[in-house]
Structures are given as C-alpha cells and as structure tokens.
Design a protein around this motif. Structure first.
Motif, PDB file in Angstrom:
ATOM      1  N   GLY A  29     -65.421  49.527  11.642  1.00 54.18           N
ATOM      2  CA  GLY A  29     -65.593  50.640  10.708  1.00 54.18           C
ATOM      3  C   GLY A  29     -65.898  50.245   9.282  1.00 54.18           C
ATOM      4  N   LEU A  30     -66.305  48.998   9.058  1.00 56.42           N
ATOM      5  CA  LEU A  30     -66.548  48.575   7.688  1.00 56.42           C
ATOM      6  C   LEU A  30     -67.968  48.877   7.203  1.00 56.42           C
ATOM      7  N   ILE A  31     -68.905  49.030   8.102  1.00 55.68           N
ATOM      8  CA  ILE A  31     -70.272  49.424   7.733  1.00 55.68           C
ATOM      9  C   ILE A  31     -70.857  50.373   8.773  1.00 55.68           C
ATOM     10  N   ASN A  32     -71.906  51.039   8.393  1.00 57.45           N
ATOM     11  CA  ASN A  32     -72.551  51.993   9.277  1.00 57.45           C
ATOM     12  C   ASN A  32     -74.047  52.064   9.043  1.00 57.45           C
ATOM     13  N   PRO A  33     -74.775  51.069   9.504  1.00 57.47           N
ATOM     14  CA  PRO A  33     -76.211  51.022   9.250  1.00 57.47           C
ATOM     15  C   PRO A  33     -76.935  52.133  10.008  1.00 57.47           C
ATOM     16  N   GLU A  34     -78.113  52.456   9.524  1.00 56.69           N
ATOM     17  CA  GLU A  34     -78.961  53.377  10.282  1.00 56.69           C
ATOM     18  C   GLU A  34     -79.476  52.685  11.536  1.00 56.69           C
ATOM     19  N   ARG A  35     -80.156  53.488  12.359  1.00 55.15           N
ATOM     20  CA  ARG A  35     -80.730  52.924  13.574  1.00 55.15           C
ATOM     21  C   ARG A  35     -82.197  53.308  13.652  1.00 55.15           C
ATOM     22  N   THR A  36     -82.981  52.464  14.301  1.00 54.14           N
ATOM     23  CA  THR A  36     -84.376  52.819  14.556  1.00 54.14           C
ATOM     24  C   THR A  36     -84.403  53.807  15.708  1.00 54.14           C
ATOM     25  N   PHE A  62     -58.000  38.801   1.768  1.00 55.07           N
ATOM     26  CA  PHE A  62     -57.715  40.126   2.291  1.00 55.07           C
ATOM     27  C   PHE A  62     -58.049  40.161   3.779  1.00 55.07           C
ATOM     28  N   SER A  63     -57.277  40.902   4.533  1.00 49.77           N
ATOM     29  CA  SER A  63     -57.607  41.092   5.940  1.00 49.77           C
ATOM     30  C   SER A  63     -58.666  42.179   6.051  1.00 49.77           C
ATOM     31  N   LEU A  64     -59.321  42.241   7.183  1.00 45.36           N
ATOM     32  CA  LEU A  64     -60.348  43.259   7.345  1.00 45.36           C
ATOM     33  C   LEU A  64     -59.794  44.663   7.152  1.00 45.36           C
ATOM     34  N   SER A  65     -58.566  44.894   7.571  1.00 47.33           N
ATOM     35  CA  SER A  65     -58.073  46.251   7.427  1.00 47.33           C
ATOM     36  C   SER A  65     -57.745  46.579   5.972  1.00 47.33           C
ATOM     37  N   GLU A  66     -57.331  45.572   5.218  1.00 44.66           N
ATOM     38  CA  GLU A  66     -57.138  45.809   3.781  1.00 44.66           C
ATOM     39  C   GLU A  66     -58.476  46.112   3.119  1.00 44.66           C
ATOM     40  N   ILE A  67     -59.479  45.346   3.507  1.00 46.50           N
ATOM     41  CA  ILE A  67     -60.805  45.549   2.935  1.00 46.50           C
ATOM     42  C   ILE A  67     -61.305  46.940   3.278  1.00 46.50           C
ATOM     43  N   GLU A  69     -59.563  49.496   3.855  1.00 42.59           N
ATOM     44  CA  GLU A  69     -58.809  50.442   3.033  1.00 42.59           C
ATOM     45  C   GLU A  69     -59.412  50.518   1.625  1.00 42.59           C
ATOM     46  N   MET A  70     -59.686  49.345   1.076  1.00 44.24           N
ATOM     47  CA  MET A  70     -60.268  49.292  -0.270  1.00 44.24           C
ATOM     48  C   MET A  70     -61.597  50.016  -0.343  1.00 44.24           C
ATOM     49  N   ILE A  71     -62.428  49.754   0.655  1.00 41.31           N
ATOM     50  CA  ILE A  71     -63.735  50.395   0.697  1.00 41.31           C
ATOM     51  C   ILE A  71     -63.591  51.900   0.770  1.00 41.31           C
TER      52      ILE A  71
END
Lengths: 128, 128
Positions: A29-36, A62-67, A69-71
């Motif tokens: 869940g850290l990014i969500n790129p578009e798709r072709t 930072f752990s991924l879940s902290e990141i 959260e930050m995002i």
DNA sequence: CTCAAACTTAAAGTTAAGTTAAACTTAAAT
DNA sequence: ATTTAAGTTTAACTTAACTTTAAGTTTGAG
C-alpha cells in the motif's frame, strides 16, 4: 515541466532496487501506479518521488509500516481541527526521534574515531 | 573500581532487552560471558559495555554481522603492519558511512519539517 | 504475424533477528 | 530438605522484507 513516465524496470534500475521490491511496496500500500490498457504499471514523477522517500525512510531505519503511516499523514488533507492536531503531534514525535538518532550517531562516531586513533598510533610506533 | 557481575536477567533488565536476546547474541558470537560452576552465565562490566555497543550499533542500523565484524576489529591487537592498515581502512570506511547517514538524516528532517509547517499553516487558517 | 523481452499474478522460499516452548538443572529462601 | 525462581539447551515458531519461481500475457521490433 517533465512528465516522464517510467516502466517498472526503468524505475527499478534508476533507484537501484529490484522490480519485485517495487511490486512489494505496492502490495503493502505504499504506492499506486497507473496501469496501461494491458495492465502494466506506469510510474509518474510523483510515484518516483514517493519511492525515493520510501527508500530514504528505510535507510533511516523506519519500517515499511511506519513509512506507510508517514505517507498517509503527508498526503491526507485533513481539514478537521482534531485531525490536524494529531498530524502535527505525529510530525513532532518523528522529529524528536530524529534528534535522538543524531545523538546516537555522534556516539558511534566517537567510538570509531577512537578506534581509528589507536590504529594510527600503533602504526606510528611501528615506524620508529 | 567496580567489579560488579551480572546474572543474565539483571543485565537484561538493565539494558531493557530480553534474556533470550542476550543468549541469541552469544550464539552469534558477539559475547562470551563466563560461567558459574553450575554453567550459568556471569557478565562482567566489560561484557555489559560490549552489549551496550551492540545495542548502539543496532539502533544505528548495523546488522549483527557488521557489528560482529566491528567488534573483531576493535578487539584485535594487530601488531603486523598490513593488518593495522586494513583495520585503519575499515574504520575509515565506517566513518564515511556515518557521514552519509548524517546527510540522509538531514534530508528526512527537512521533509518532516516541511510537513509540520504545512499542518501549522492549515491550523492557523482554521482559526481565522 | 511472429518472437523475444518485459510484463503480470500468486504462491512458495529465504534471511535476519528474535521469541516461545519443552524438558531439564541450579541456586536461593524458608 | 523442599519448594520455587531463575537458569540451561535445543528446536520450532514468528515477522518483516524481500526474492524466486511458475505459468501465463503484453509490447515492440522486424
């Protein structure tokens, strides 16, 4: 204004991580790129910036879940007062964590400098 | 001169880690406490200092095997020139890693400060 | 149109750093 | 002397963060 778009492997090689890691971050869940049309991922400059932030956070420890959260906090547009106050508190908390890390960094640096001095002195003695 | 000795649980609670972690570090070769007649571990001040170093290294982001390597270098008494030079190089390498970390820390700090400013401004607008 | 290179998902595998559990032993307190 | 708290080992389990594999799909070059 650059509107460059990246394929997953382009972005991966630019950031020196593997495509699988990028997919993994997406799964988390850290990014969500578009798709072709054909369902392949396309990354924008914004996505690239976000990935860089993720990598920086990781290097900091930072752990991924902290990141994640930050995002979340960074990207939310909280117009409610209570929400805003929570976000403010959060960023202050993280800032003080950073201050602490800085101090620890100094301590380790000191240890290493002492080590280094010892080695240098021994070397000089050898030369006598 | 303090010659205090610690049992595993005393040391663990002082350092706020679990006894199992201490045993784990021993298994990984990071410490080597003495034993009582009955085979229980006894830790000296020196062991305690080493554990503290381990924990500091961890908080910095070193892996246990890196720490183990560092301890090796720190504790070796290399009298041979080549060895000494290698050790010197090693400490310089680690010092430059630290310099890099410091820079990254600044970057993250900047990101967070910006975030914080944003929140503050929004809060002020709400008050108008 | 064909074919290879690059992409997709889903699931299994890996590594580091512990944690937990089982079965047993030692030390301390009454 | 007995009980209990603390310690021991070995092995299995856990979690995070990836990586690898398998089986199939899309894209771009010729």
């Amino acid at each position: 204004m650059k509107k460059k778009k990246y394929s997953i492997s382009e972005l991966a090689s630019e950031l020196e991580i593997s495509p699988s890691s990028i997919r993994f971050y997406e799964e988390k869940g850290l990014i969500n790129p578009e798709r072709t049309k054909g369902n392949q991922r396309i990354y924008s400059m914004r996505d690239r910036a976000r990935l860089k932030l993720i990598l920086r956070g990781k290097r900091f420890g930072f752990s991924l879940s902290e990141i994640s959260e930050m995002i979340g906090f960074a990207n939310s547009e909280p117009e409610e007062k209570h929400q805003l106050e929570r976000s403010l508190e959060y960023s202050e908390k993280k800032l003080s964590e950073i201050a602490q890390r800085k101090e620890e960094l100094e301590l380790i640096e000191k240890d290493l400098l002492e080590m280094k001095e010892k080695f240098i002195k021994r070397l000089q003695k050898l030369k006598e």
